[in-house]
Design a protein around this motif. Structure first.
Motif, PDB file in Angstrom:
ATOM      1  N   LEU A 221       8.170  -7.361  31.903  1.00 52.02           N
ATOM      2  CA  LEU A 221       8.538  -6.539  33.057  1.00 52.02           C
ATOM      3  C   LEU A 221       9.278  -7.362  34.096  1.00 52.02           C
ATOM      4  O   LEU A 221      10.319  -6.952  34.621  1.00 52.02           O
ATOM      5  CB  LEU A 221       7.283  -5.916  33.676  1.00 52.02           C
ATOM      6  CG  LEU A 221       7.497  -5.101  34.965  1.00 52.02           C
ATOM      7  CD1 LEU A 221       8.343  -3.876  34.662  1.00 52.02           C
ATOM      8  CD2 LEU A 221       6.152  -4.696  35.559  1.00 52.02           C
ATOM      9  N   VAL A 222       8.733  -8.536  34.384  1.00 50.99           N
ATOM     10  CA  VAL A 222       9.361  -9.416  35.376  1.00 50.99           C
ATOM     11  C   VAL A 222      10.734  -9.866  34.906  1.00 50.99           C
ATOM     12  O   VAL A 222      11.691  -9.907  35.683  1.00 50.99           O
ATOM     13  CB  VAL A 222       8.459 -10.646  35.645  1.00 50.99           C
ATOM     14  CG1 VAL A 222       9.192 -11.686  36.490  1.00 50.99           C
ATOM     15  CG2 VAL A 222       7.180 -10.218  36.354  1.00 50.99           C
ATOM     16  N   THR A 223      10.844 -10.200  33.624  1.00 53.15           N
ATOM     17  CA  THR A 223      12.114 -10.668  33.086  1.00 53.15           C
ATOM     18  C   THR A 223      13.184  -9.584  33.137  1.00 53.15           C
ATOM     19  O   THR A 223      14.370  -9.865  33.356  1.00 53.15           O
ATOM     20  CB  THR A 223      11.928 -11.134  31.620  1.00 53.15           C
ATOM     21  OG1 THR A 223      10.942 -12.170  31.584  1.00 53.15           O
ATOM     22  CG2 THR A 223      13.230 -11.688  31.053  1.00 53.15           C
ATOM     23  N   SER A 224      12.790  -8.335  32.962  1.00 57.34           N
ATOM     24  CA  SER A 224      13.755  -7.234  32.975  1.00 57.34           C
ATOM     25  C   SER A 224      14.196  -6.852  34.378  1.00 57.34           C
ATOM     26  O   SER A 224      15.157  -6.102  34.547  1.00 57.34           O
ATOM     27  CB  SER A 224      13.164  -6.009  32.267  1.00 57.34           C
ATOM     28  OG  SER A 224      12.010  -5.543  32.948  1.00 57.34           O
ATOM     29  N   HIS A 225      13.496  -7.343  35.383  1.00 63.60           N
ATOM     30  CA  HIS A 225      13.868  -7.085  36.774  1.00 63.60           C
ATOM     31  C   HIS A 225      14.007  -8.444  37.487  1.00 63.60           C
ATOM     32  O   HIS A 225      12.996  -9.002  37.956  1.00 63.60           O
ATOM     33  CB  HIS A 225      12.814  -6.233  37.474  1.00 63.60           C
ATOM     34  CG  HIS A 225      12.662  -4.854  36.899  1.00 63.60           C
ATOM     35  ND1 HIS A 225      11.963  -4.622  35.737  1.00 63.60           N
ATOM     36  CD2 HIS A 225      13.145  -3.648  37.308  1.00 63.60           C
ATOM     37  CE1 HIS A 225      11.998  -3.313  35.465  1.00 63.60           C
ATOM     38  NE2 HIS A 225      12.726  -2.707  36.398  1.00 63.60           N
ATOM     39  N   PRO A 226      15.209  -8.966  37.567  1.00 67.34           N
ATOM     40  CA  PRO A 226      15.457 -10.309  38.111  1.00 67.34           C
ATOM     41  C   PRO A 226      14.798 -10.597  39.454  1.00 67.34           C
ATOM     42  O   PRO A 226      14.297 -11.703  39.671  1.00 67.34           O
ATOM     43  CB  PRO A 226      16.983 -10.344  38.225  1.00 67.34           C
ATOM     44  CG  PRO A 226      17.442  -9.409  37.141  1.00 67.34           C
ATOM     45  CD  PRO A 226      16.443  -8.297  37.151  1.00 67.34           C
ATOM     46  N   TRP A 227      14.748  -9.610  40.350  1.00 67.76           N
ATOM     47  CA  TRP A 227      14.174  -9.872  41.666  1.00 67.76           C
ATOM     48  C   TRP A 227      12.675 -10.153  41.588  1.00 67.76           C
ATOM     49  O   TRP A 227      12.111 -10.854  42.439  1.00 67.76           O
ATOM     50  CB  TRP A 227      14.433  -8.702  42.615  1.00 67.76           C
ATOM     51  CG  TRP A 227      13.760  -7.426  42.219  1.00 67.76           C
ATOM     52  CD1 TRP A 227      14.233  -6.464  41.373  1.00 67.76           C
ATOM     53  CD2 TRP A 227      12.471  -6.969  42.652  1.00 67.76           C
ATOM     54  NE1 TRP A 227      13.330  -5.428  41.240  1.00 67.76           N
ATOM     55  CE2 TRP A 227      12.252  -5.709  42.022  1.00 67.76           C
ATOM     56  CE3 TRP A 227      11.496  -7.484  43.505  1.00 67.76           C
ATOM     57  CZ2 TRP A 227      11.082  -4.971  42.226  1.00 67.76           C
ATOM     58  CZ3 TRP A 227      10.332  -6.751  43.710  1.00 67.76           C
ATOM     59  CH2 TRP A 227      10.135  -5.515  43.077  1.00 67.76           C
ATOM     60  N   LEU A 228      12.026  -9.616  40.537  1.00 61.82           N
ATOM     61  CA  LEU A 228      10.596  -9.868  40.376  1.00 61.82           C
ATOM     62  C   LEU A 228      10.319 -11.305  39.939  1.00 61.82           C
ATOM     63  O   LEU A 228       9.212 -11.807  40.127  1.00 61.82           O
ATOM     64  CB  LEU A 228      10.009  -8.908  39.339  1.00 61.82           C
ATOM     65  CG  LEU A 228       9.794  -7.456  39.773  1.00 61.82           C
ATOM     66  CD1 LEU A 228       9.306  -6.622  38.600  1.00 61.82           C
ATOM     67  CD2 LEU A 228       8.812  -7.385  40.940  1.00 61.82           C
ATOM     68  N   GLU A 229      11.344 -11.956  39.349  1.00 56.57           N
ATOM     69  CA  GLU A 229      11.156 -13.328  38.889  1.00 56.57           C
ATOM     70  C   GLU A 229      10.833 -14.253  40.057  1.00 56.57           C
ATOM     71  O   GLU A 229       9.959 -15.118  39.964  1.00 56.57           O
ATOM     72  CB  GLU A 229      12.410 -13.805  38.151  1.00 56.57           C
ATOM     73  CG  GLU A 229      12.217 -15.065  37.334  1.00 56.57           C
ATOM     74  CD  GLU A 229      12.428 -16.336  38.145  1.00 56.57           C
ATOM     75  OE1 GLU A 229      11.969 -17.403  37.699  1.00 56.57           O
ATOM     76  OE2 GLU A 229      13.044 -16.247  39.228  1.00 56.57           O
ATOM     77  N   THR A 230      11.526 -14.038  41.179  1.00 54.33           N
ATOM     78  CA  THR A 230      11.270 -14.858  42.370  1.00 54.33           C
ATOM     79  C   THR A 230       9.872 -14.593  42.916  1.00 54.33           C
ATOM     80  O   THR A 230       9.146 -15.525  43.292  1.00 54.33           O
ATOM     81  CB  THR A 230      12.318 -14.562  43.461  1.00 54.33           C
ATOM     82  OG1 THR A 230      13.625 -14.838  42.946  1.00 54.33           O
ATOM     83  CG2 THR A 230      12.066 -15.429  44.687  1.00 54.33           C
ATOM     84  N   VAL A 231       9.499 -13.312  42.935  1.00 58.21           N
ATOM     85  CA  VAL A 231       8.167 -12.948  43.410  1.00 58.21           C
ATOM     86  C   VAL A 231       7.100 -13.589  42.523  1.00 58.21           C
ATOM     87  O   VAL A 231       6.119 -14.165  43.016  1.00 58.21           O
ATOM     88  CB  VAL A 231       7.991 -11.413  43.411  1.00 58.21           C
ATOM     89  CG1 VAL A 231       6.548 -11.047  43.779  1.00 58.21           C
ATOM     90  CG2 VAL A 231       8.968 -10.769  44.383  1.00 58.21           C
ATOM     91  N   ALA A 232       7.309 -13.488  41.201  1.00 58.08           N
ATOM     92  CA  ALA A 232       6.338 -14.049  40.256  1.00 58.08           C
ATOM     93  C   ALA A 232       6.252 -15.561  40.404  1.00 58.08           C
ATOM     94  O   ALA A 232       5.169 -16.148  40.328  1.00 58.08           O
ATOM     95  CB  ALA A 232       6.739 -13.683  38.821  1.00 58.08           C
ATOM     96  N   ARG A 233       7.404 -16.199  40.617  1.00 61.38           N
ATOM     97  CA  ARG A 233       7.429 -17.652  40.756  1.00 61.38           C
ATOM     98  C   ARG A 233       6.592 -18.105  41.953  1.00 61.38           C
ATOM     99  O   ARG A 233       5.750 -18.999  41.840  1.00 61.38           O
ATOM    100  CB  ARG A 233       8.879 -18.129  40.905  1.00 61.38           C
ATOM    101  CG  ARG A 233       9.029 -19.642  40.990  1.00 61.38           C
ATOM    102  CD  ARG A 233      10.499 -20.016  41.223  1.00 61.38           C
ATOM    103  NE  ARG A 233      11.358 -19.513  40.156  1.00 61.38           N
ATOM    104  CZ  ARG A 233      11.530 -20.135  39.006  1.00 61.38           C
ATOM    105  NH1 ARG A 233      10.895 -21.284  38.767  1.00 61.38           N
ATOM    106  NH2 ARG A 233      12.329 -19.641  38.087  1.00 61.38           N
TER     107      ARG A 233
END
Length: 217
Positions: free
Chosen positions: A64-76
């Protein structure tokens, strides 16, 4: 260094840091390992359950995070904050001490050369199975760590997230198999406060390194 290897080592280190802690699940594994009762089924439940949760985390949260780039920063950053918090708690335990992992008295007695196992009441296989399933699947904190945290951090590795999962599953397998079948040899060390202070200090250091690598990408 190859991204797949980096992801694998990251998963290995993070999973070990999360899983090697004083808790009900490890206490059950230790107890059964000392008593040499139904160790195989206890280890199997722990390994398979952890693998399932990690697959859910990587296939669900990480995808899910990978498919939504903006979530990658949040997850990081969310992953880094959680890991730093975990490191602080571990460092605090290492500094203050007071930690130990005690098994049931009769199990500890046998490890120290007490009466033979045959003279003790053996736990039924069904009872042990119910206990290990309960402490594994009815612990919300552990479920969040294994799915959300592992999944979020795995997502930061992009396409190499599956290698991260392989590292995590390898770590949990090595831990539960080694801890369950090596309990008789590990218990005398792990029951001392000094051993847990050293272990907690090492966990804190590993967690901080992982958090820094997350923030730096």
């Amino acid at each position: 260094m190859d991204q797949g290897l980096i992801a694998l080592l990251s998963g290995l280190g993070l999973c070990l840091g999360l899983i090697i802690s004083i808790g009900a699940q490890n206490a059950v594994v230790l107890r059964q390992g000392l008593r040499r009762e139904h160790v195989g089924i206890v280890v199997l439940v722990c390994v398979v359950s952890d693998a399932i949760l990690q697959v859910i985390g990587v296939a669900g949260v990480a995808t899910l995070v990978t498919s939504h780039p903006w979530l990658e920063t949040v997850a990081r950053w969310a992953g880094a904050v959680f890991i730093v918090g975990f490191a602080i708690v571990s460092a605090r335990r290492a500094w203050r001490g007071g930690g130990s992992l005690e098994a049931a008295p009769e199990a500890a007695a046998e490890a120290g050369g007490g009466a033979p196992l045959a003279t003790r009441t053996r736990s039924s296989r069904l009872a042990v199975l119910g206990t290990i399933l309960a402490v594994t699947w009815l612990n919300p904190h552990a479920l969040v760590e294994t799915t959300v945290v592992m999944g979020s951090v795995a997502a930061t590795h992009g396409d190499a997230r599956w290698w991260f999962m392989v590292g995590g599953i390898t770590a949990s397998t090595l831990w539960f198999v080694g801890f369950g079948y090596g309990a008789r040899y590990l218990a005398p060390l792990l029951r001392t406060e000094r051993a847990w202070r050293i272990l907690d200090g090492a966990i804190a250091a590993v967690m901080l390194v992982i958090a820094v690598t997350l923030v730096l990408g």
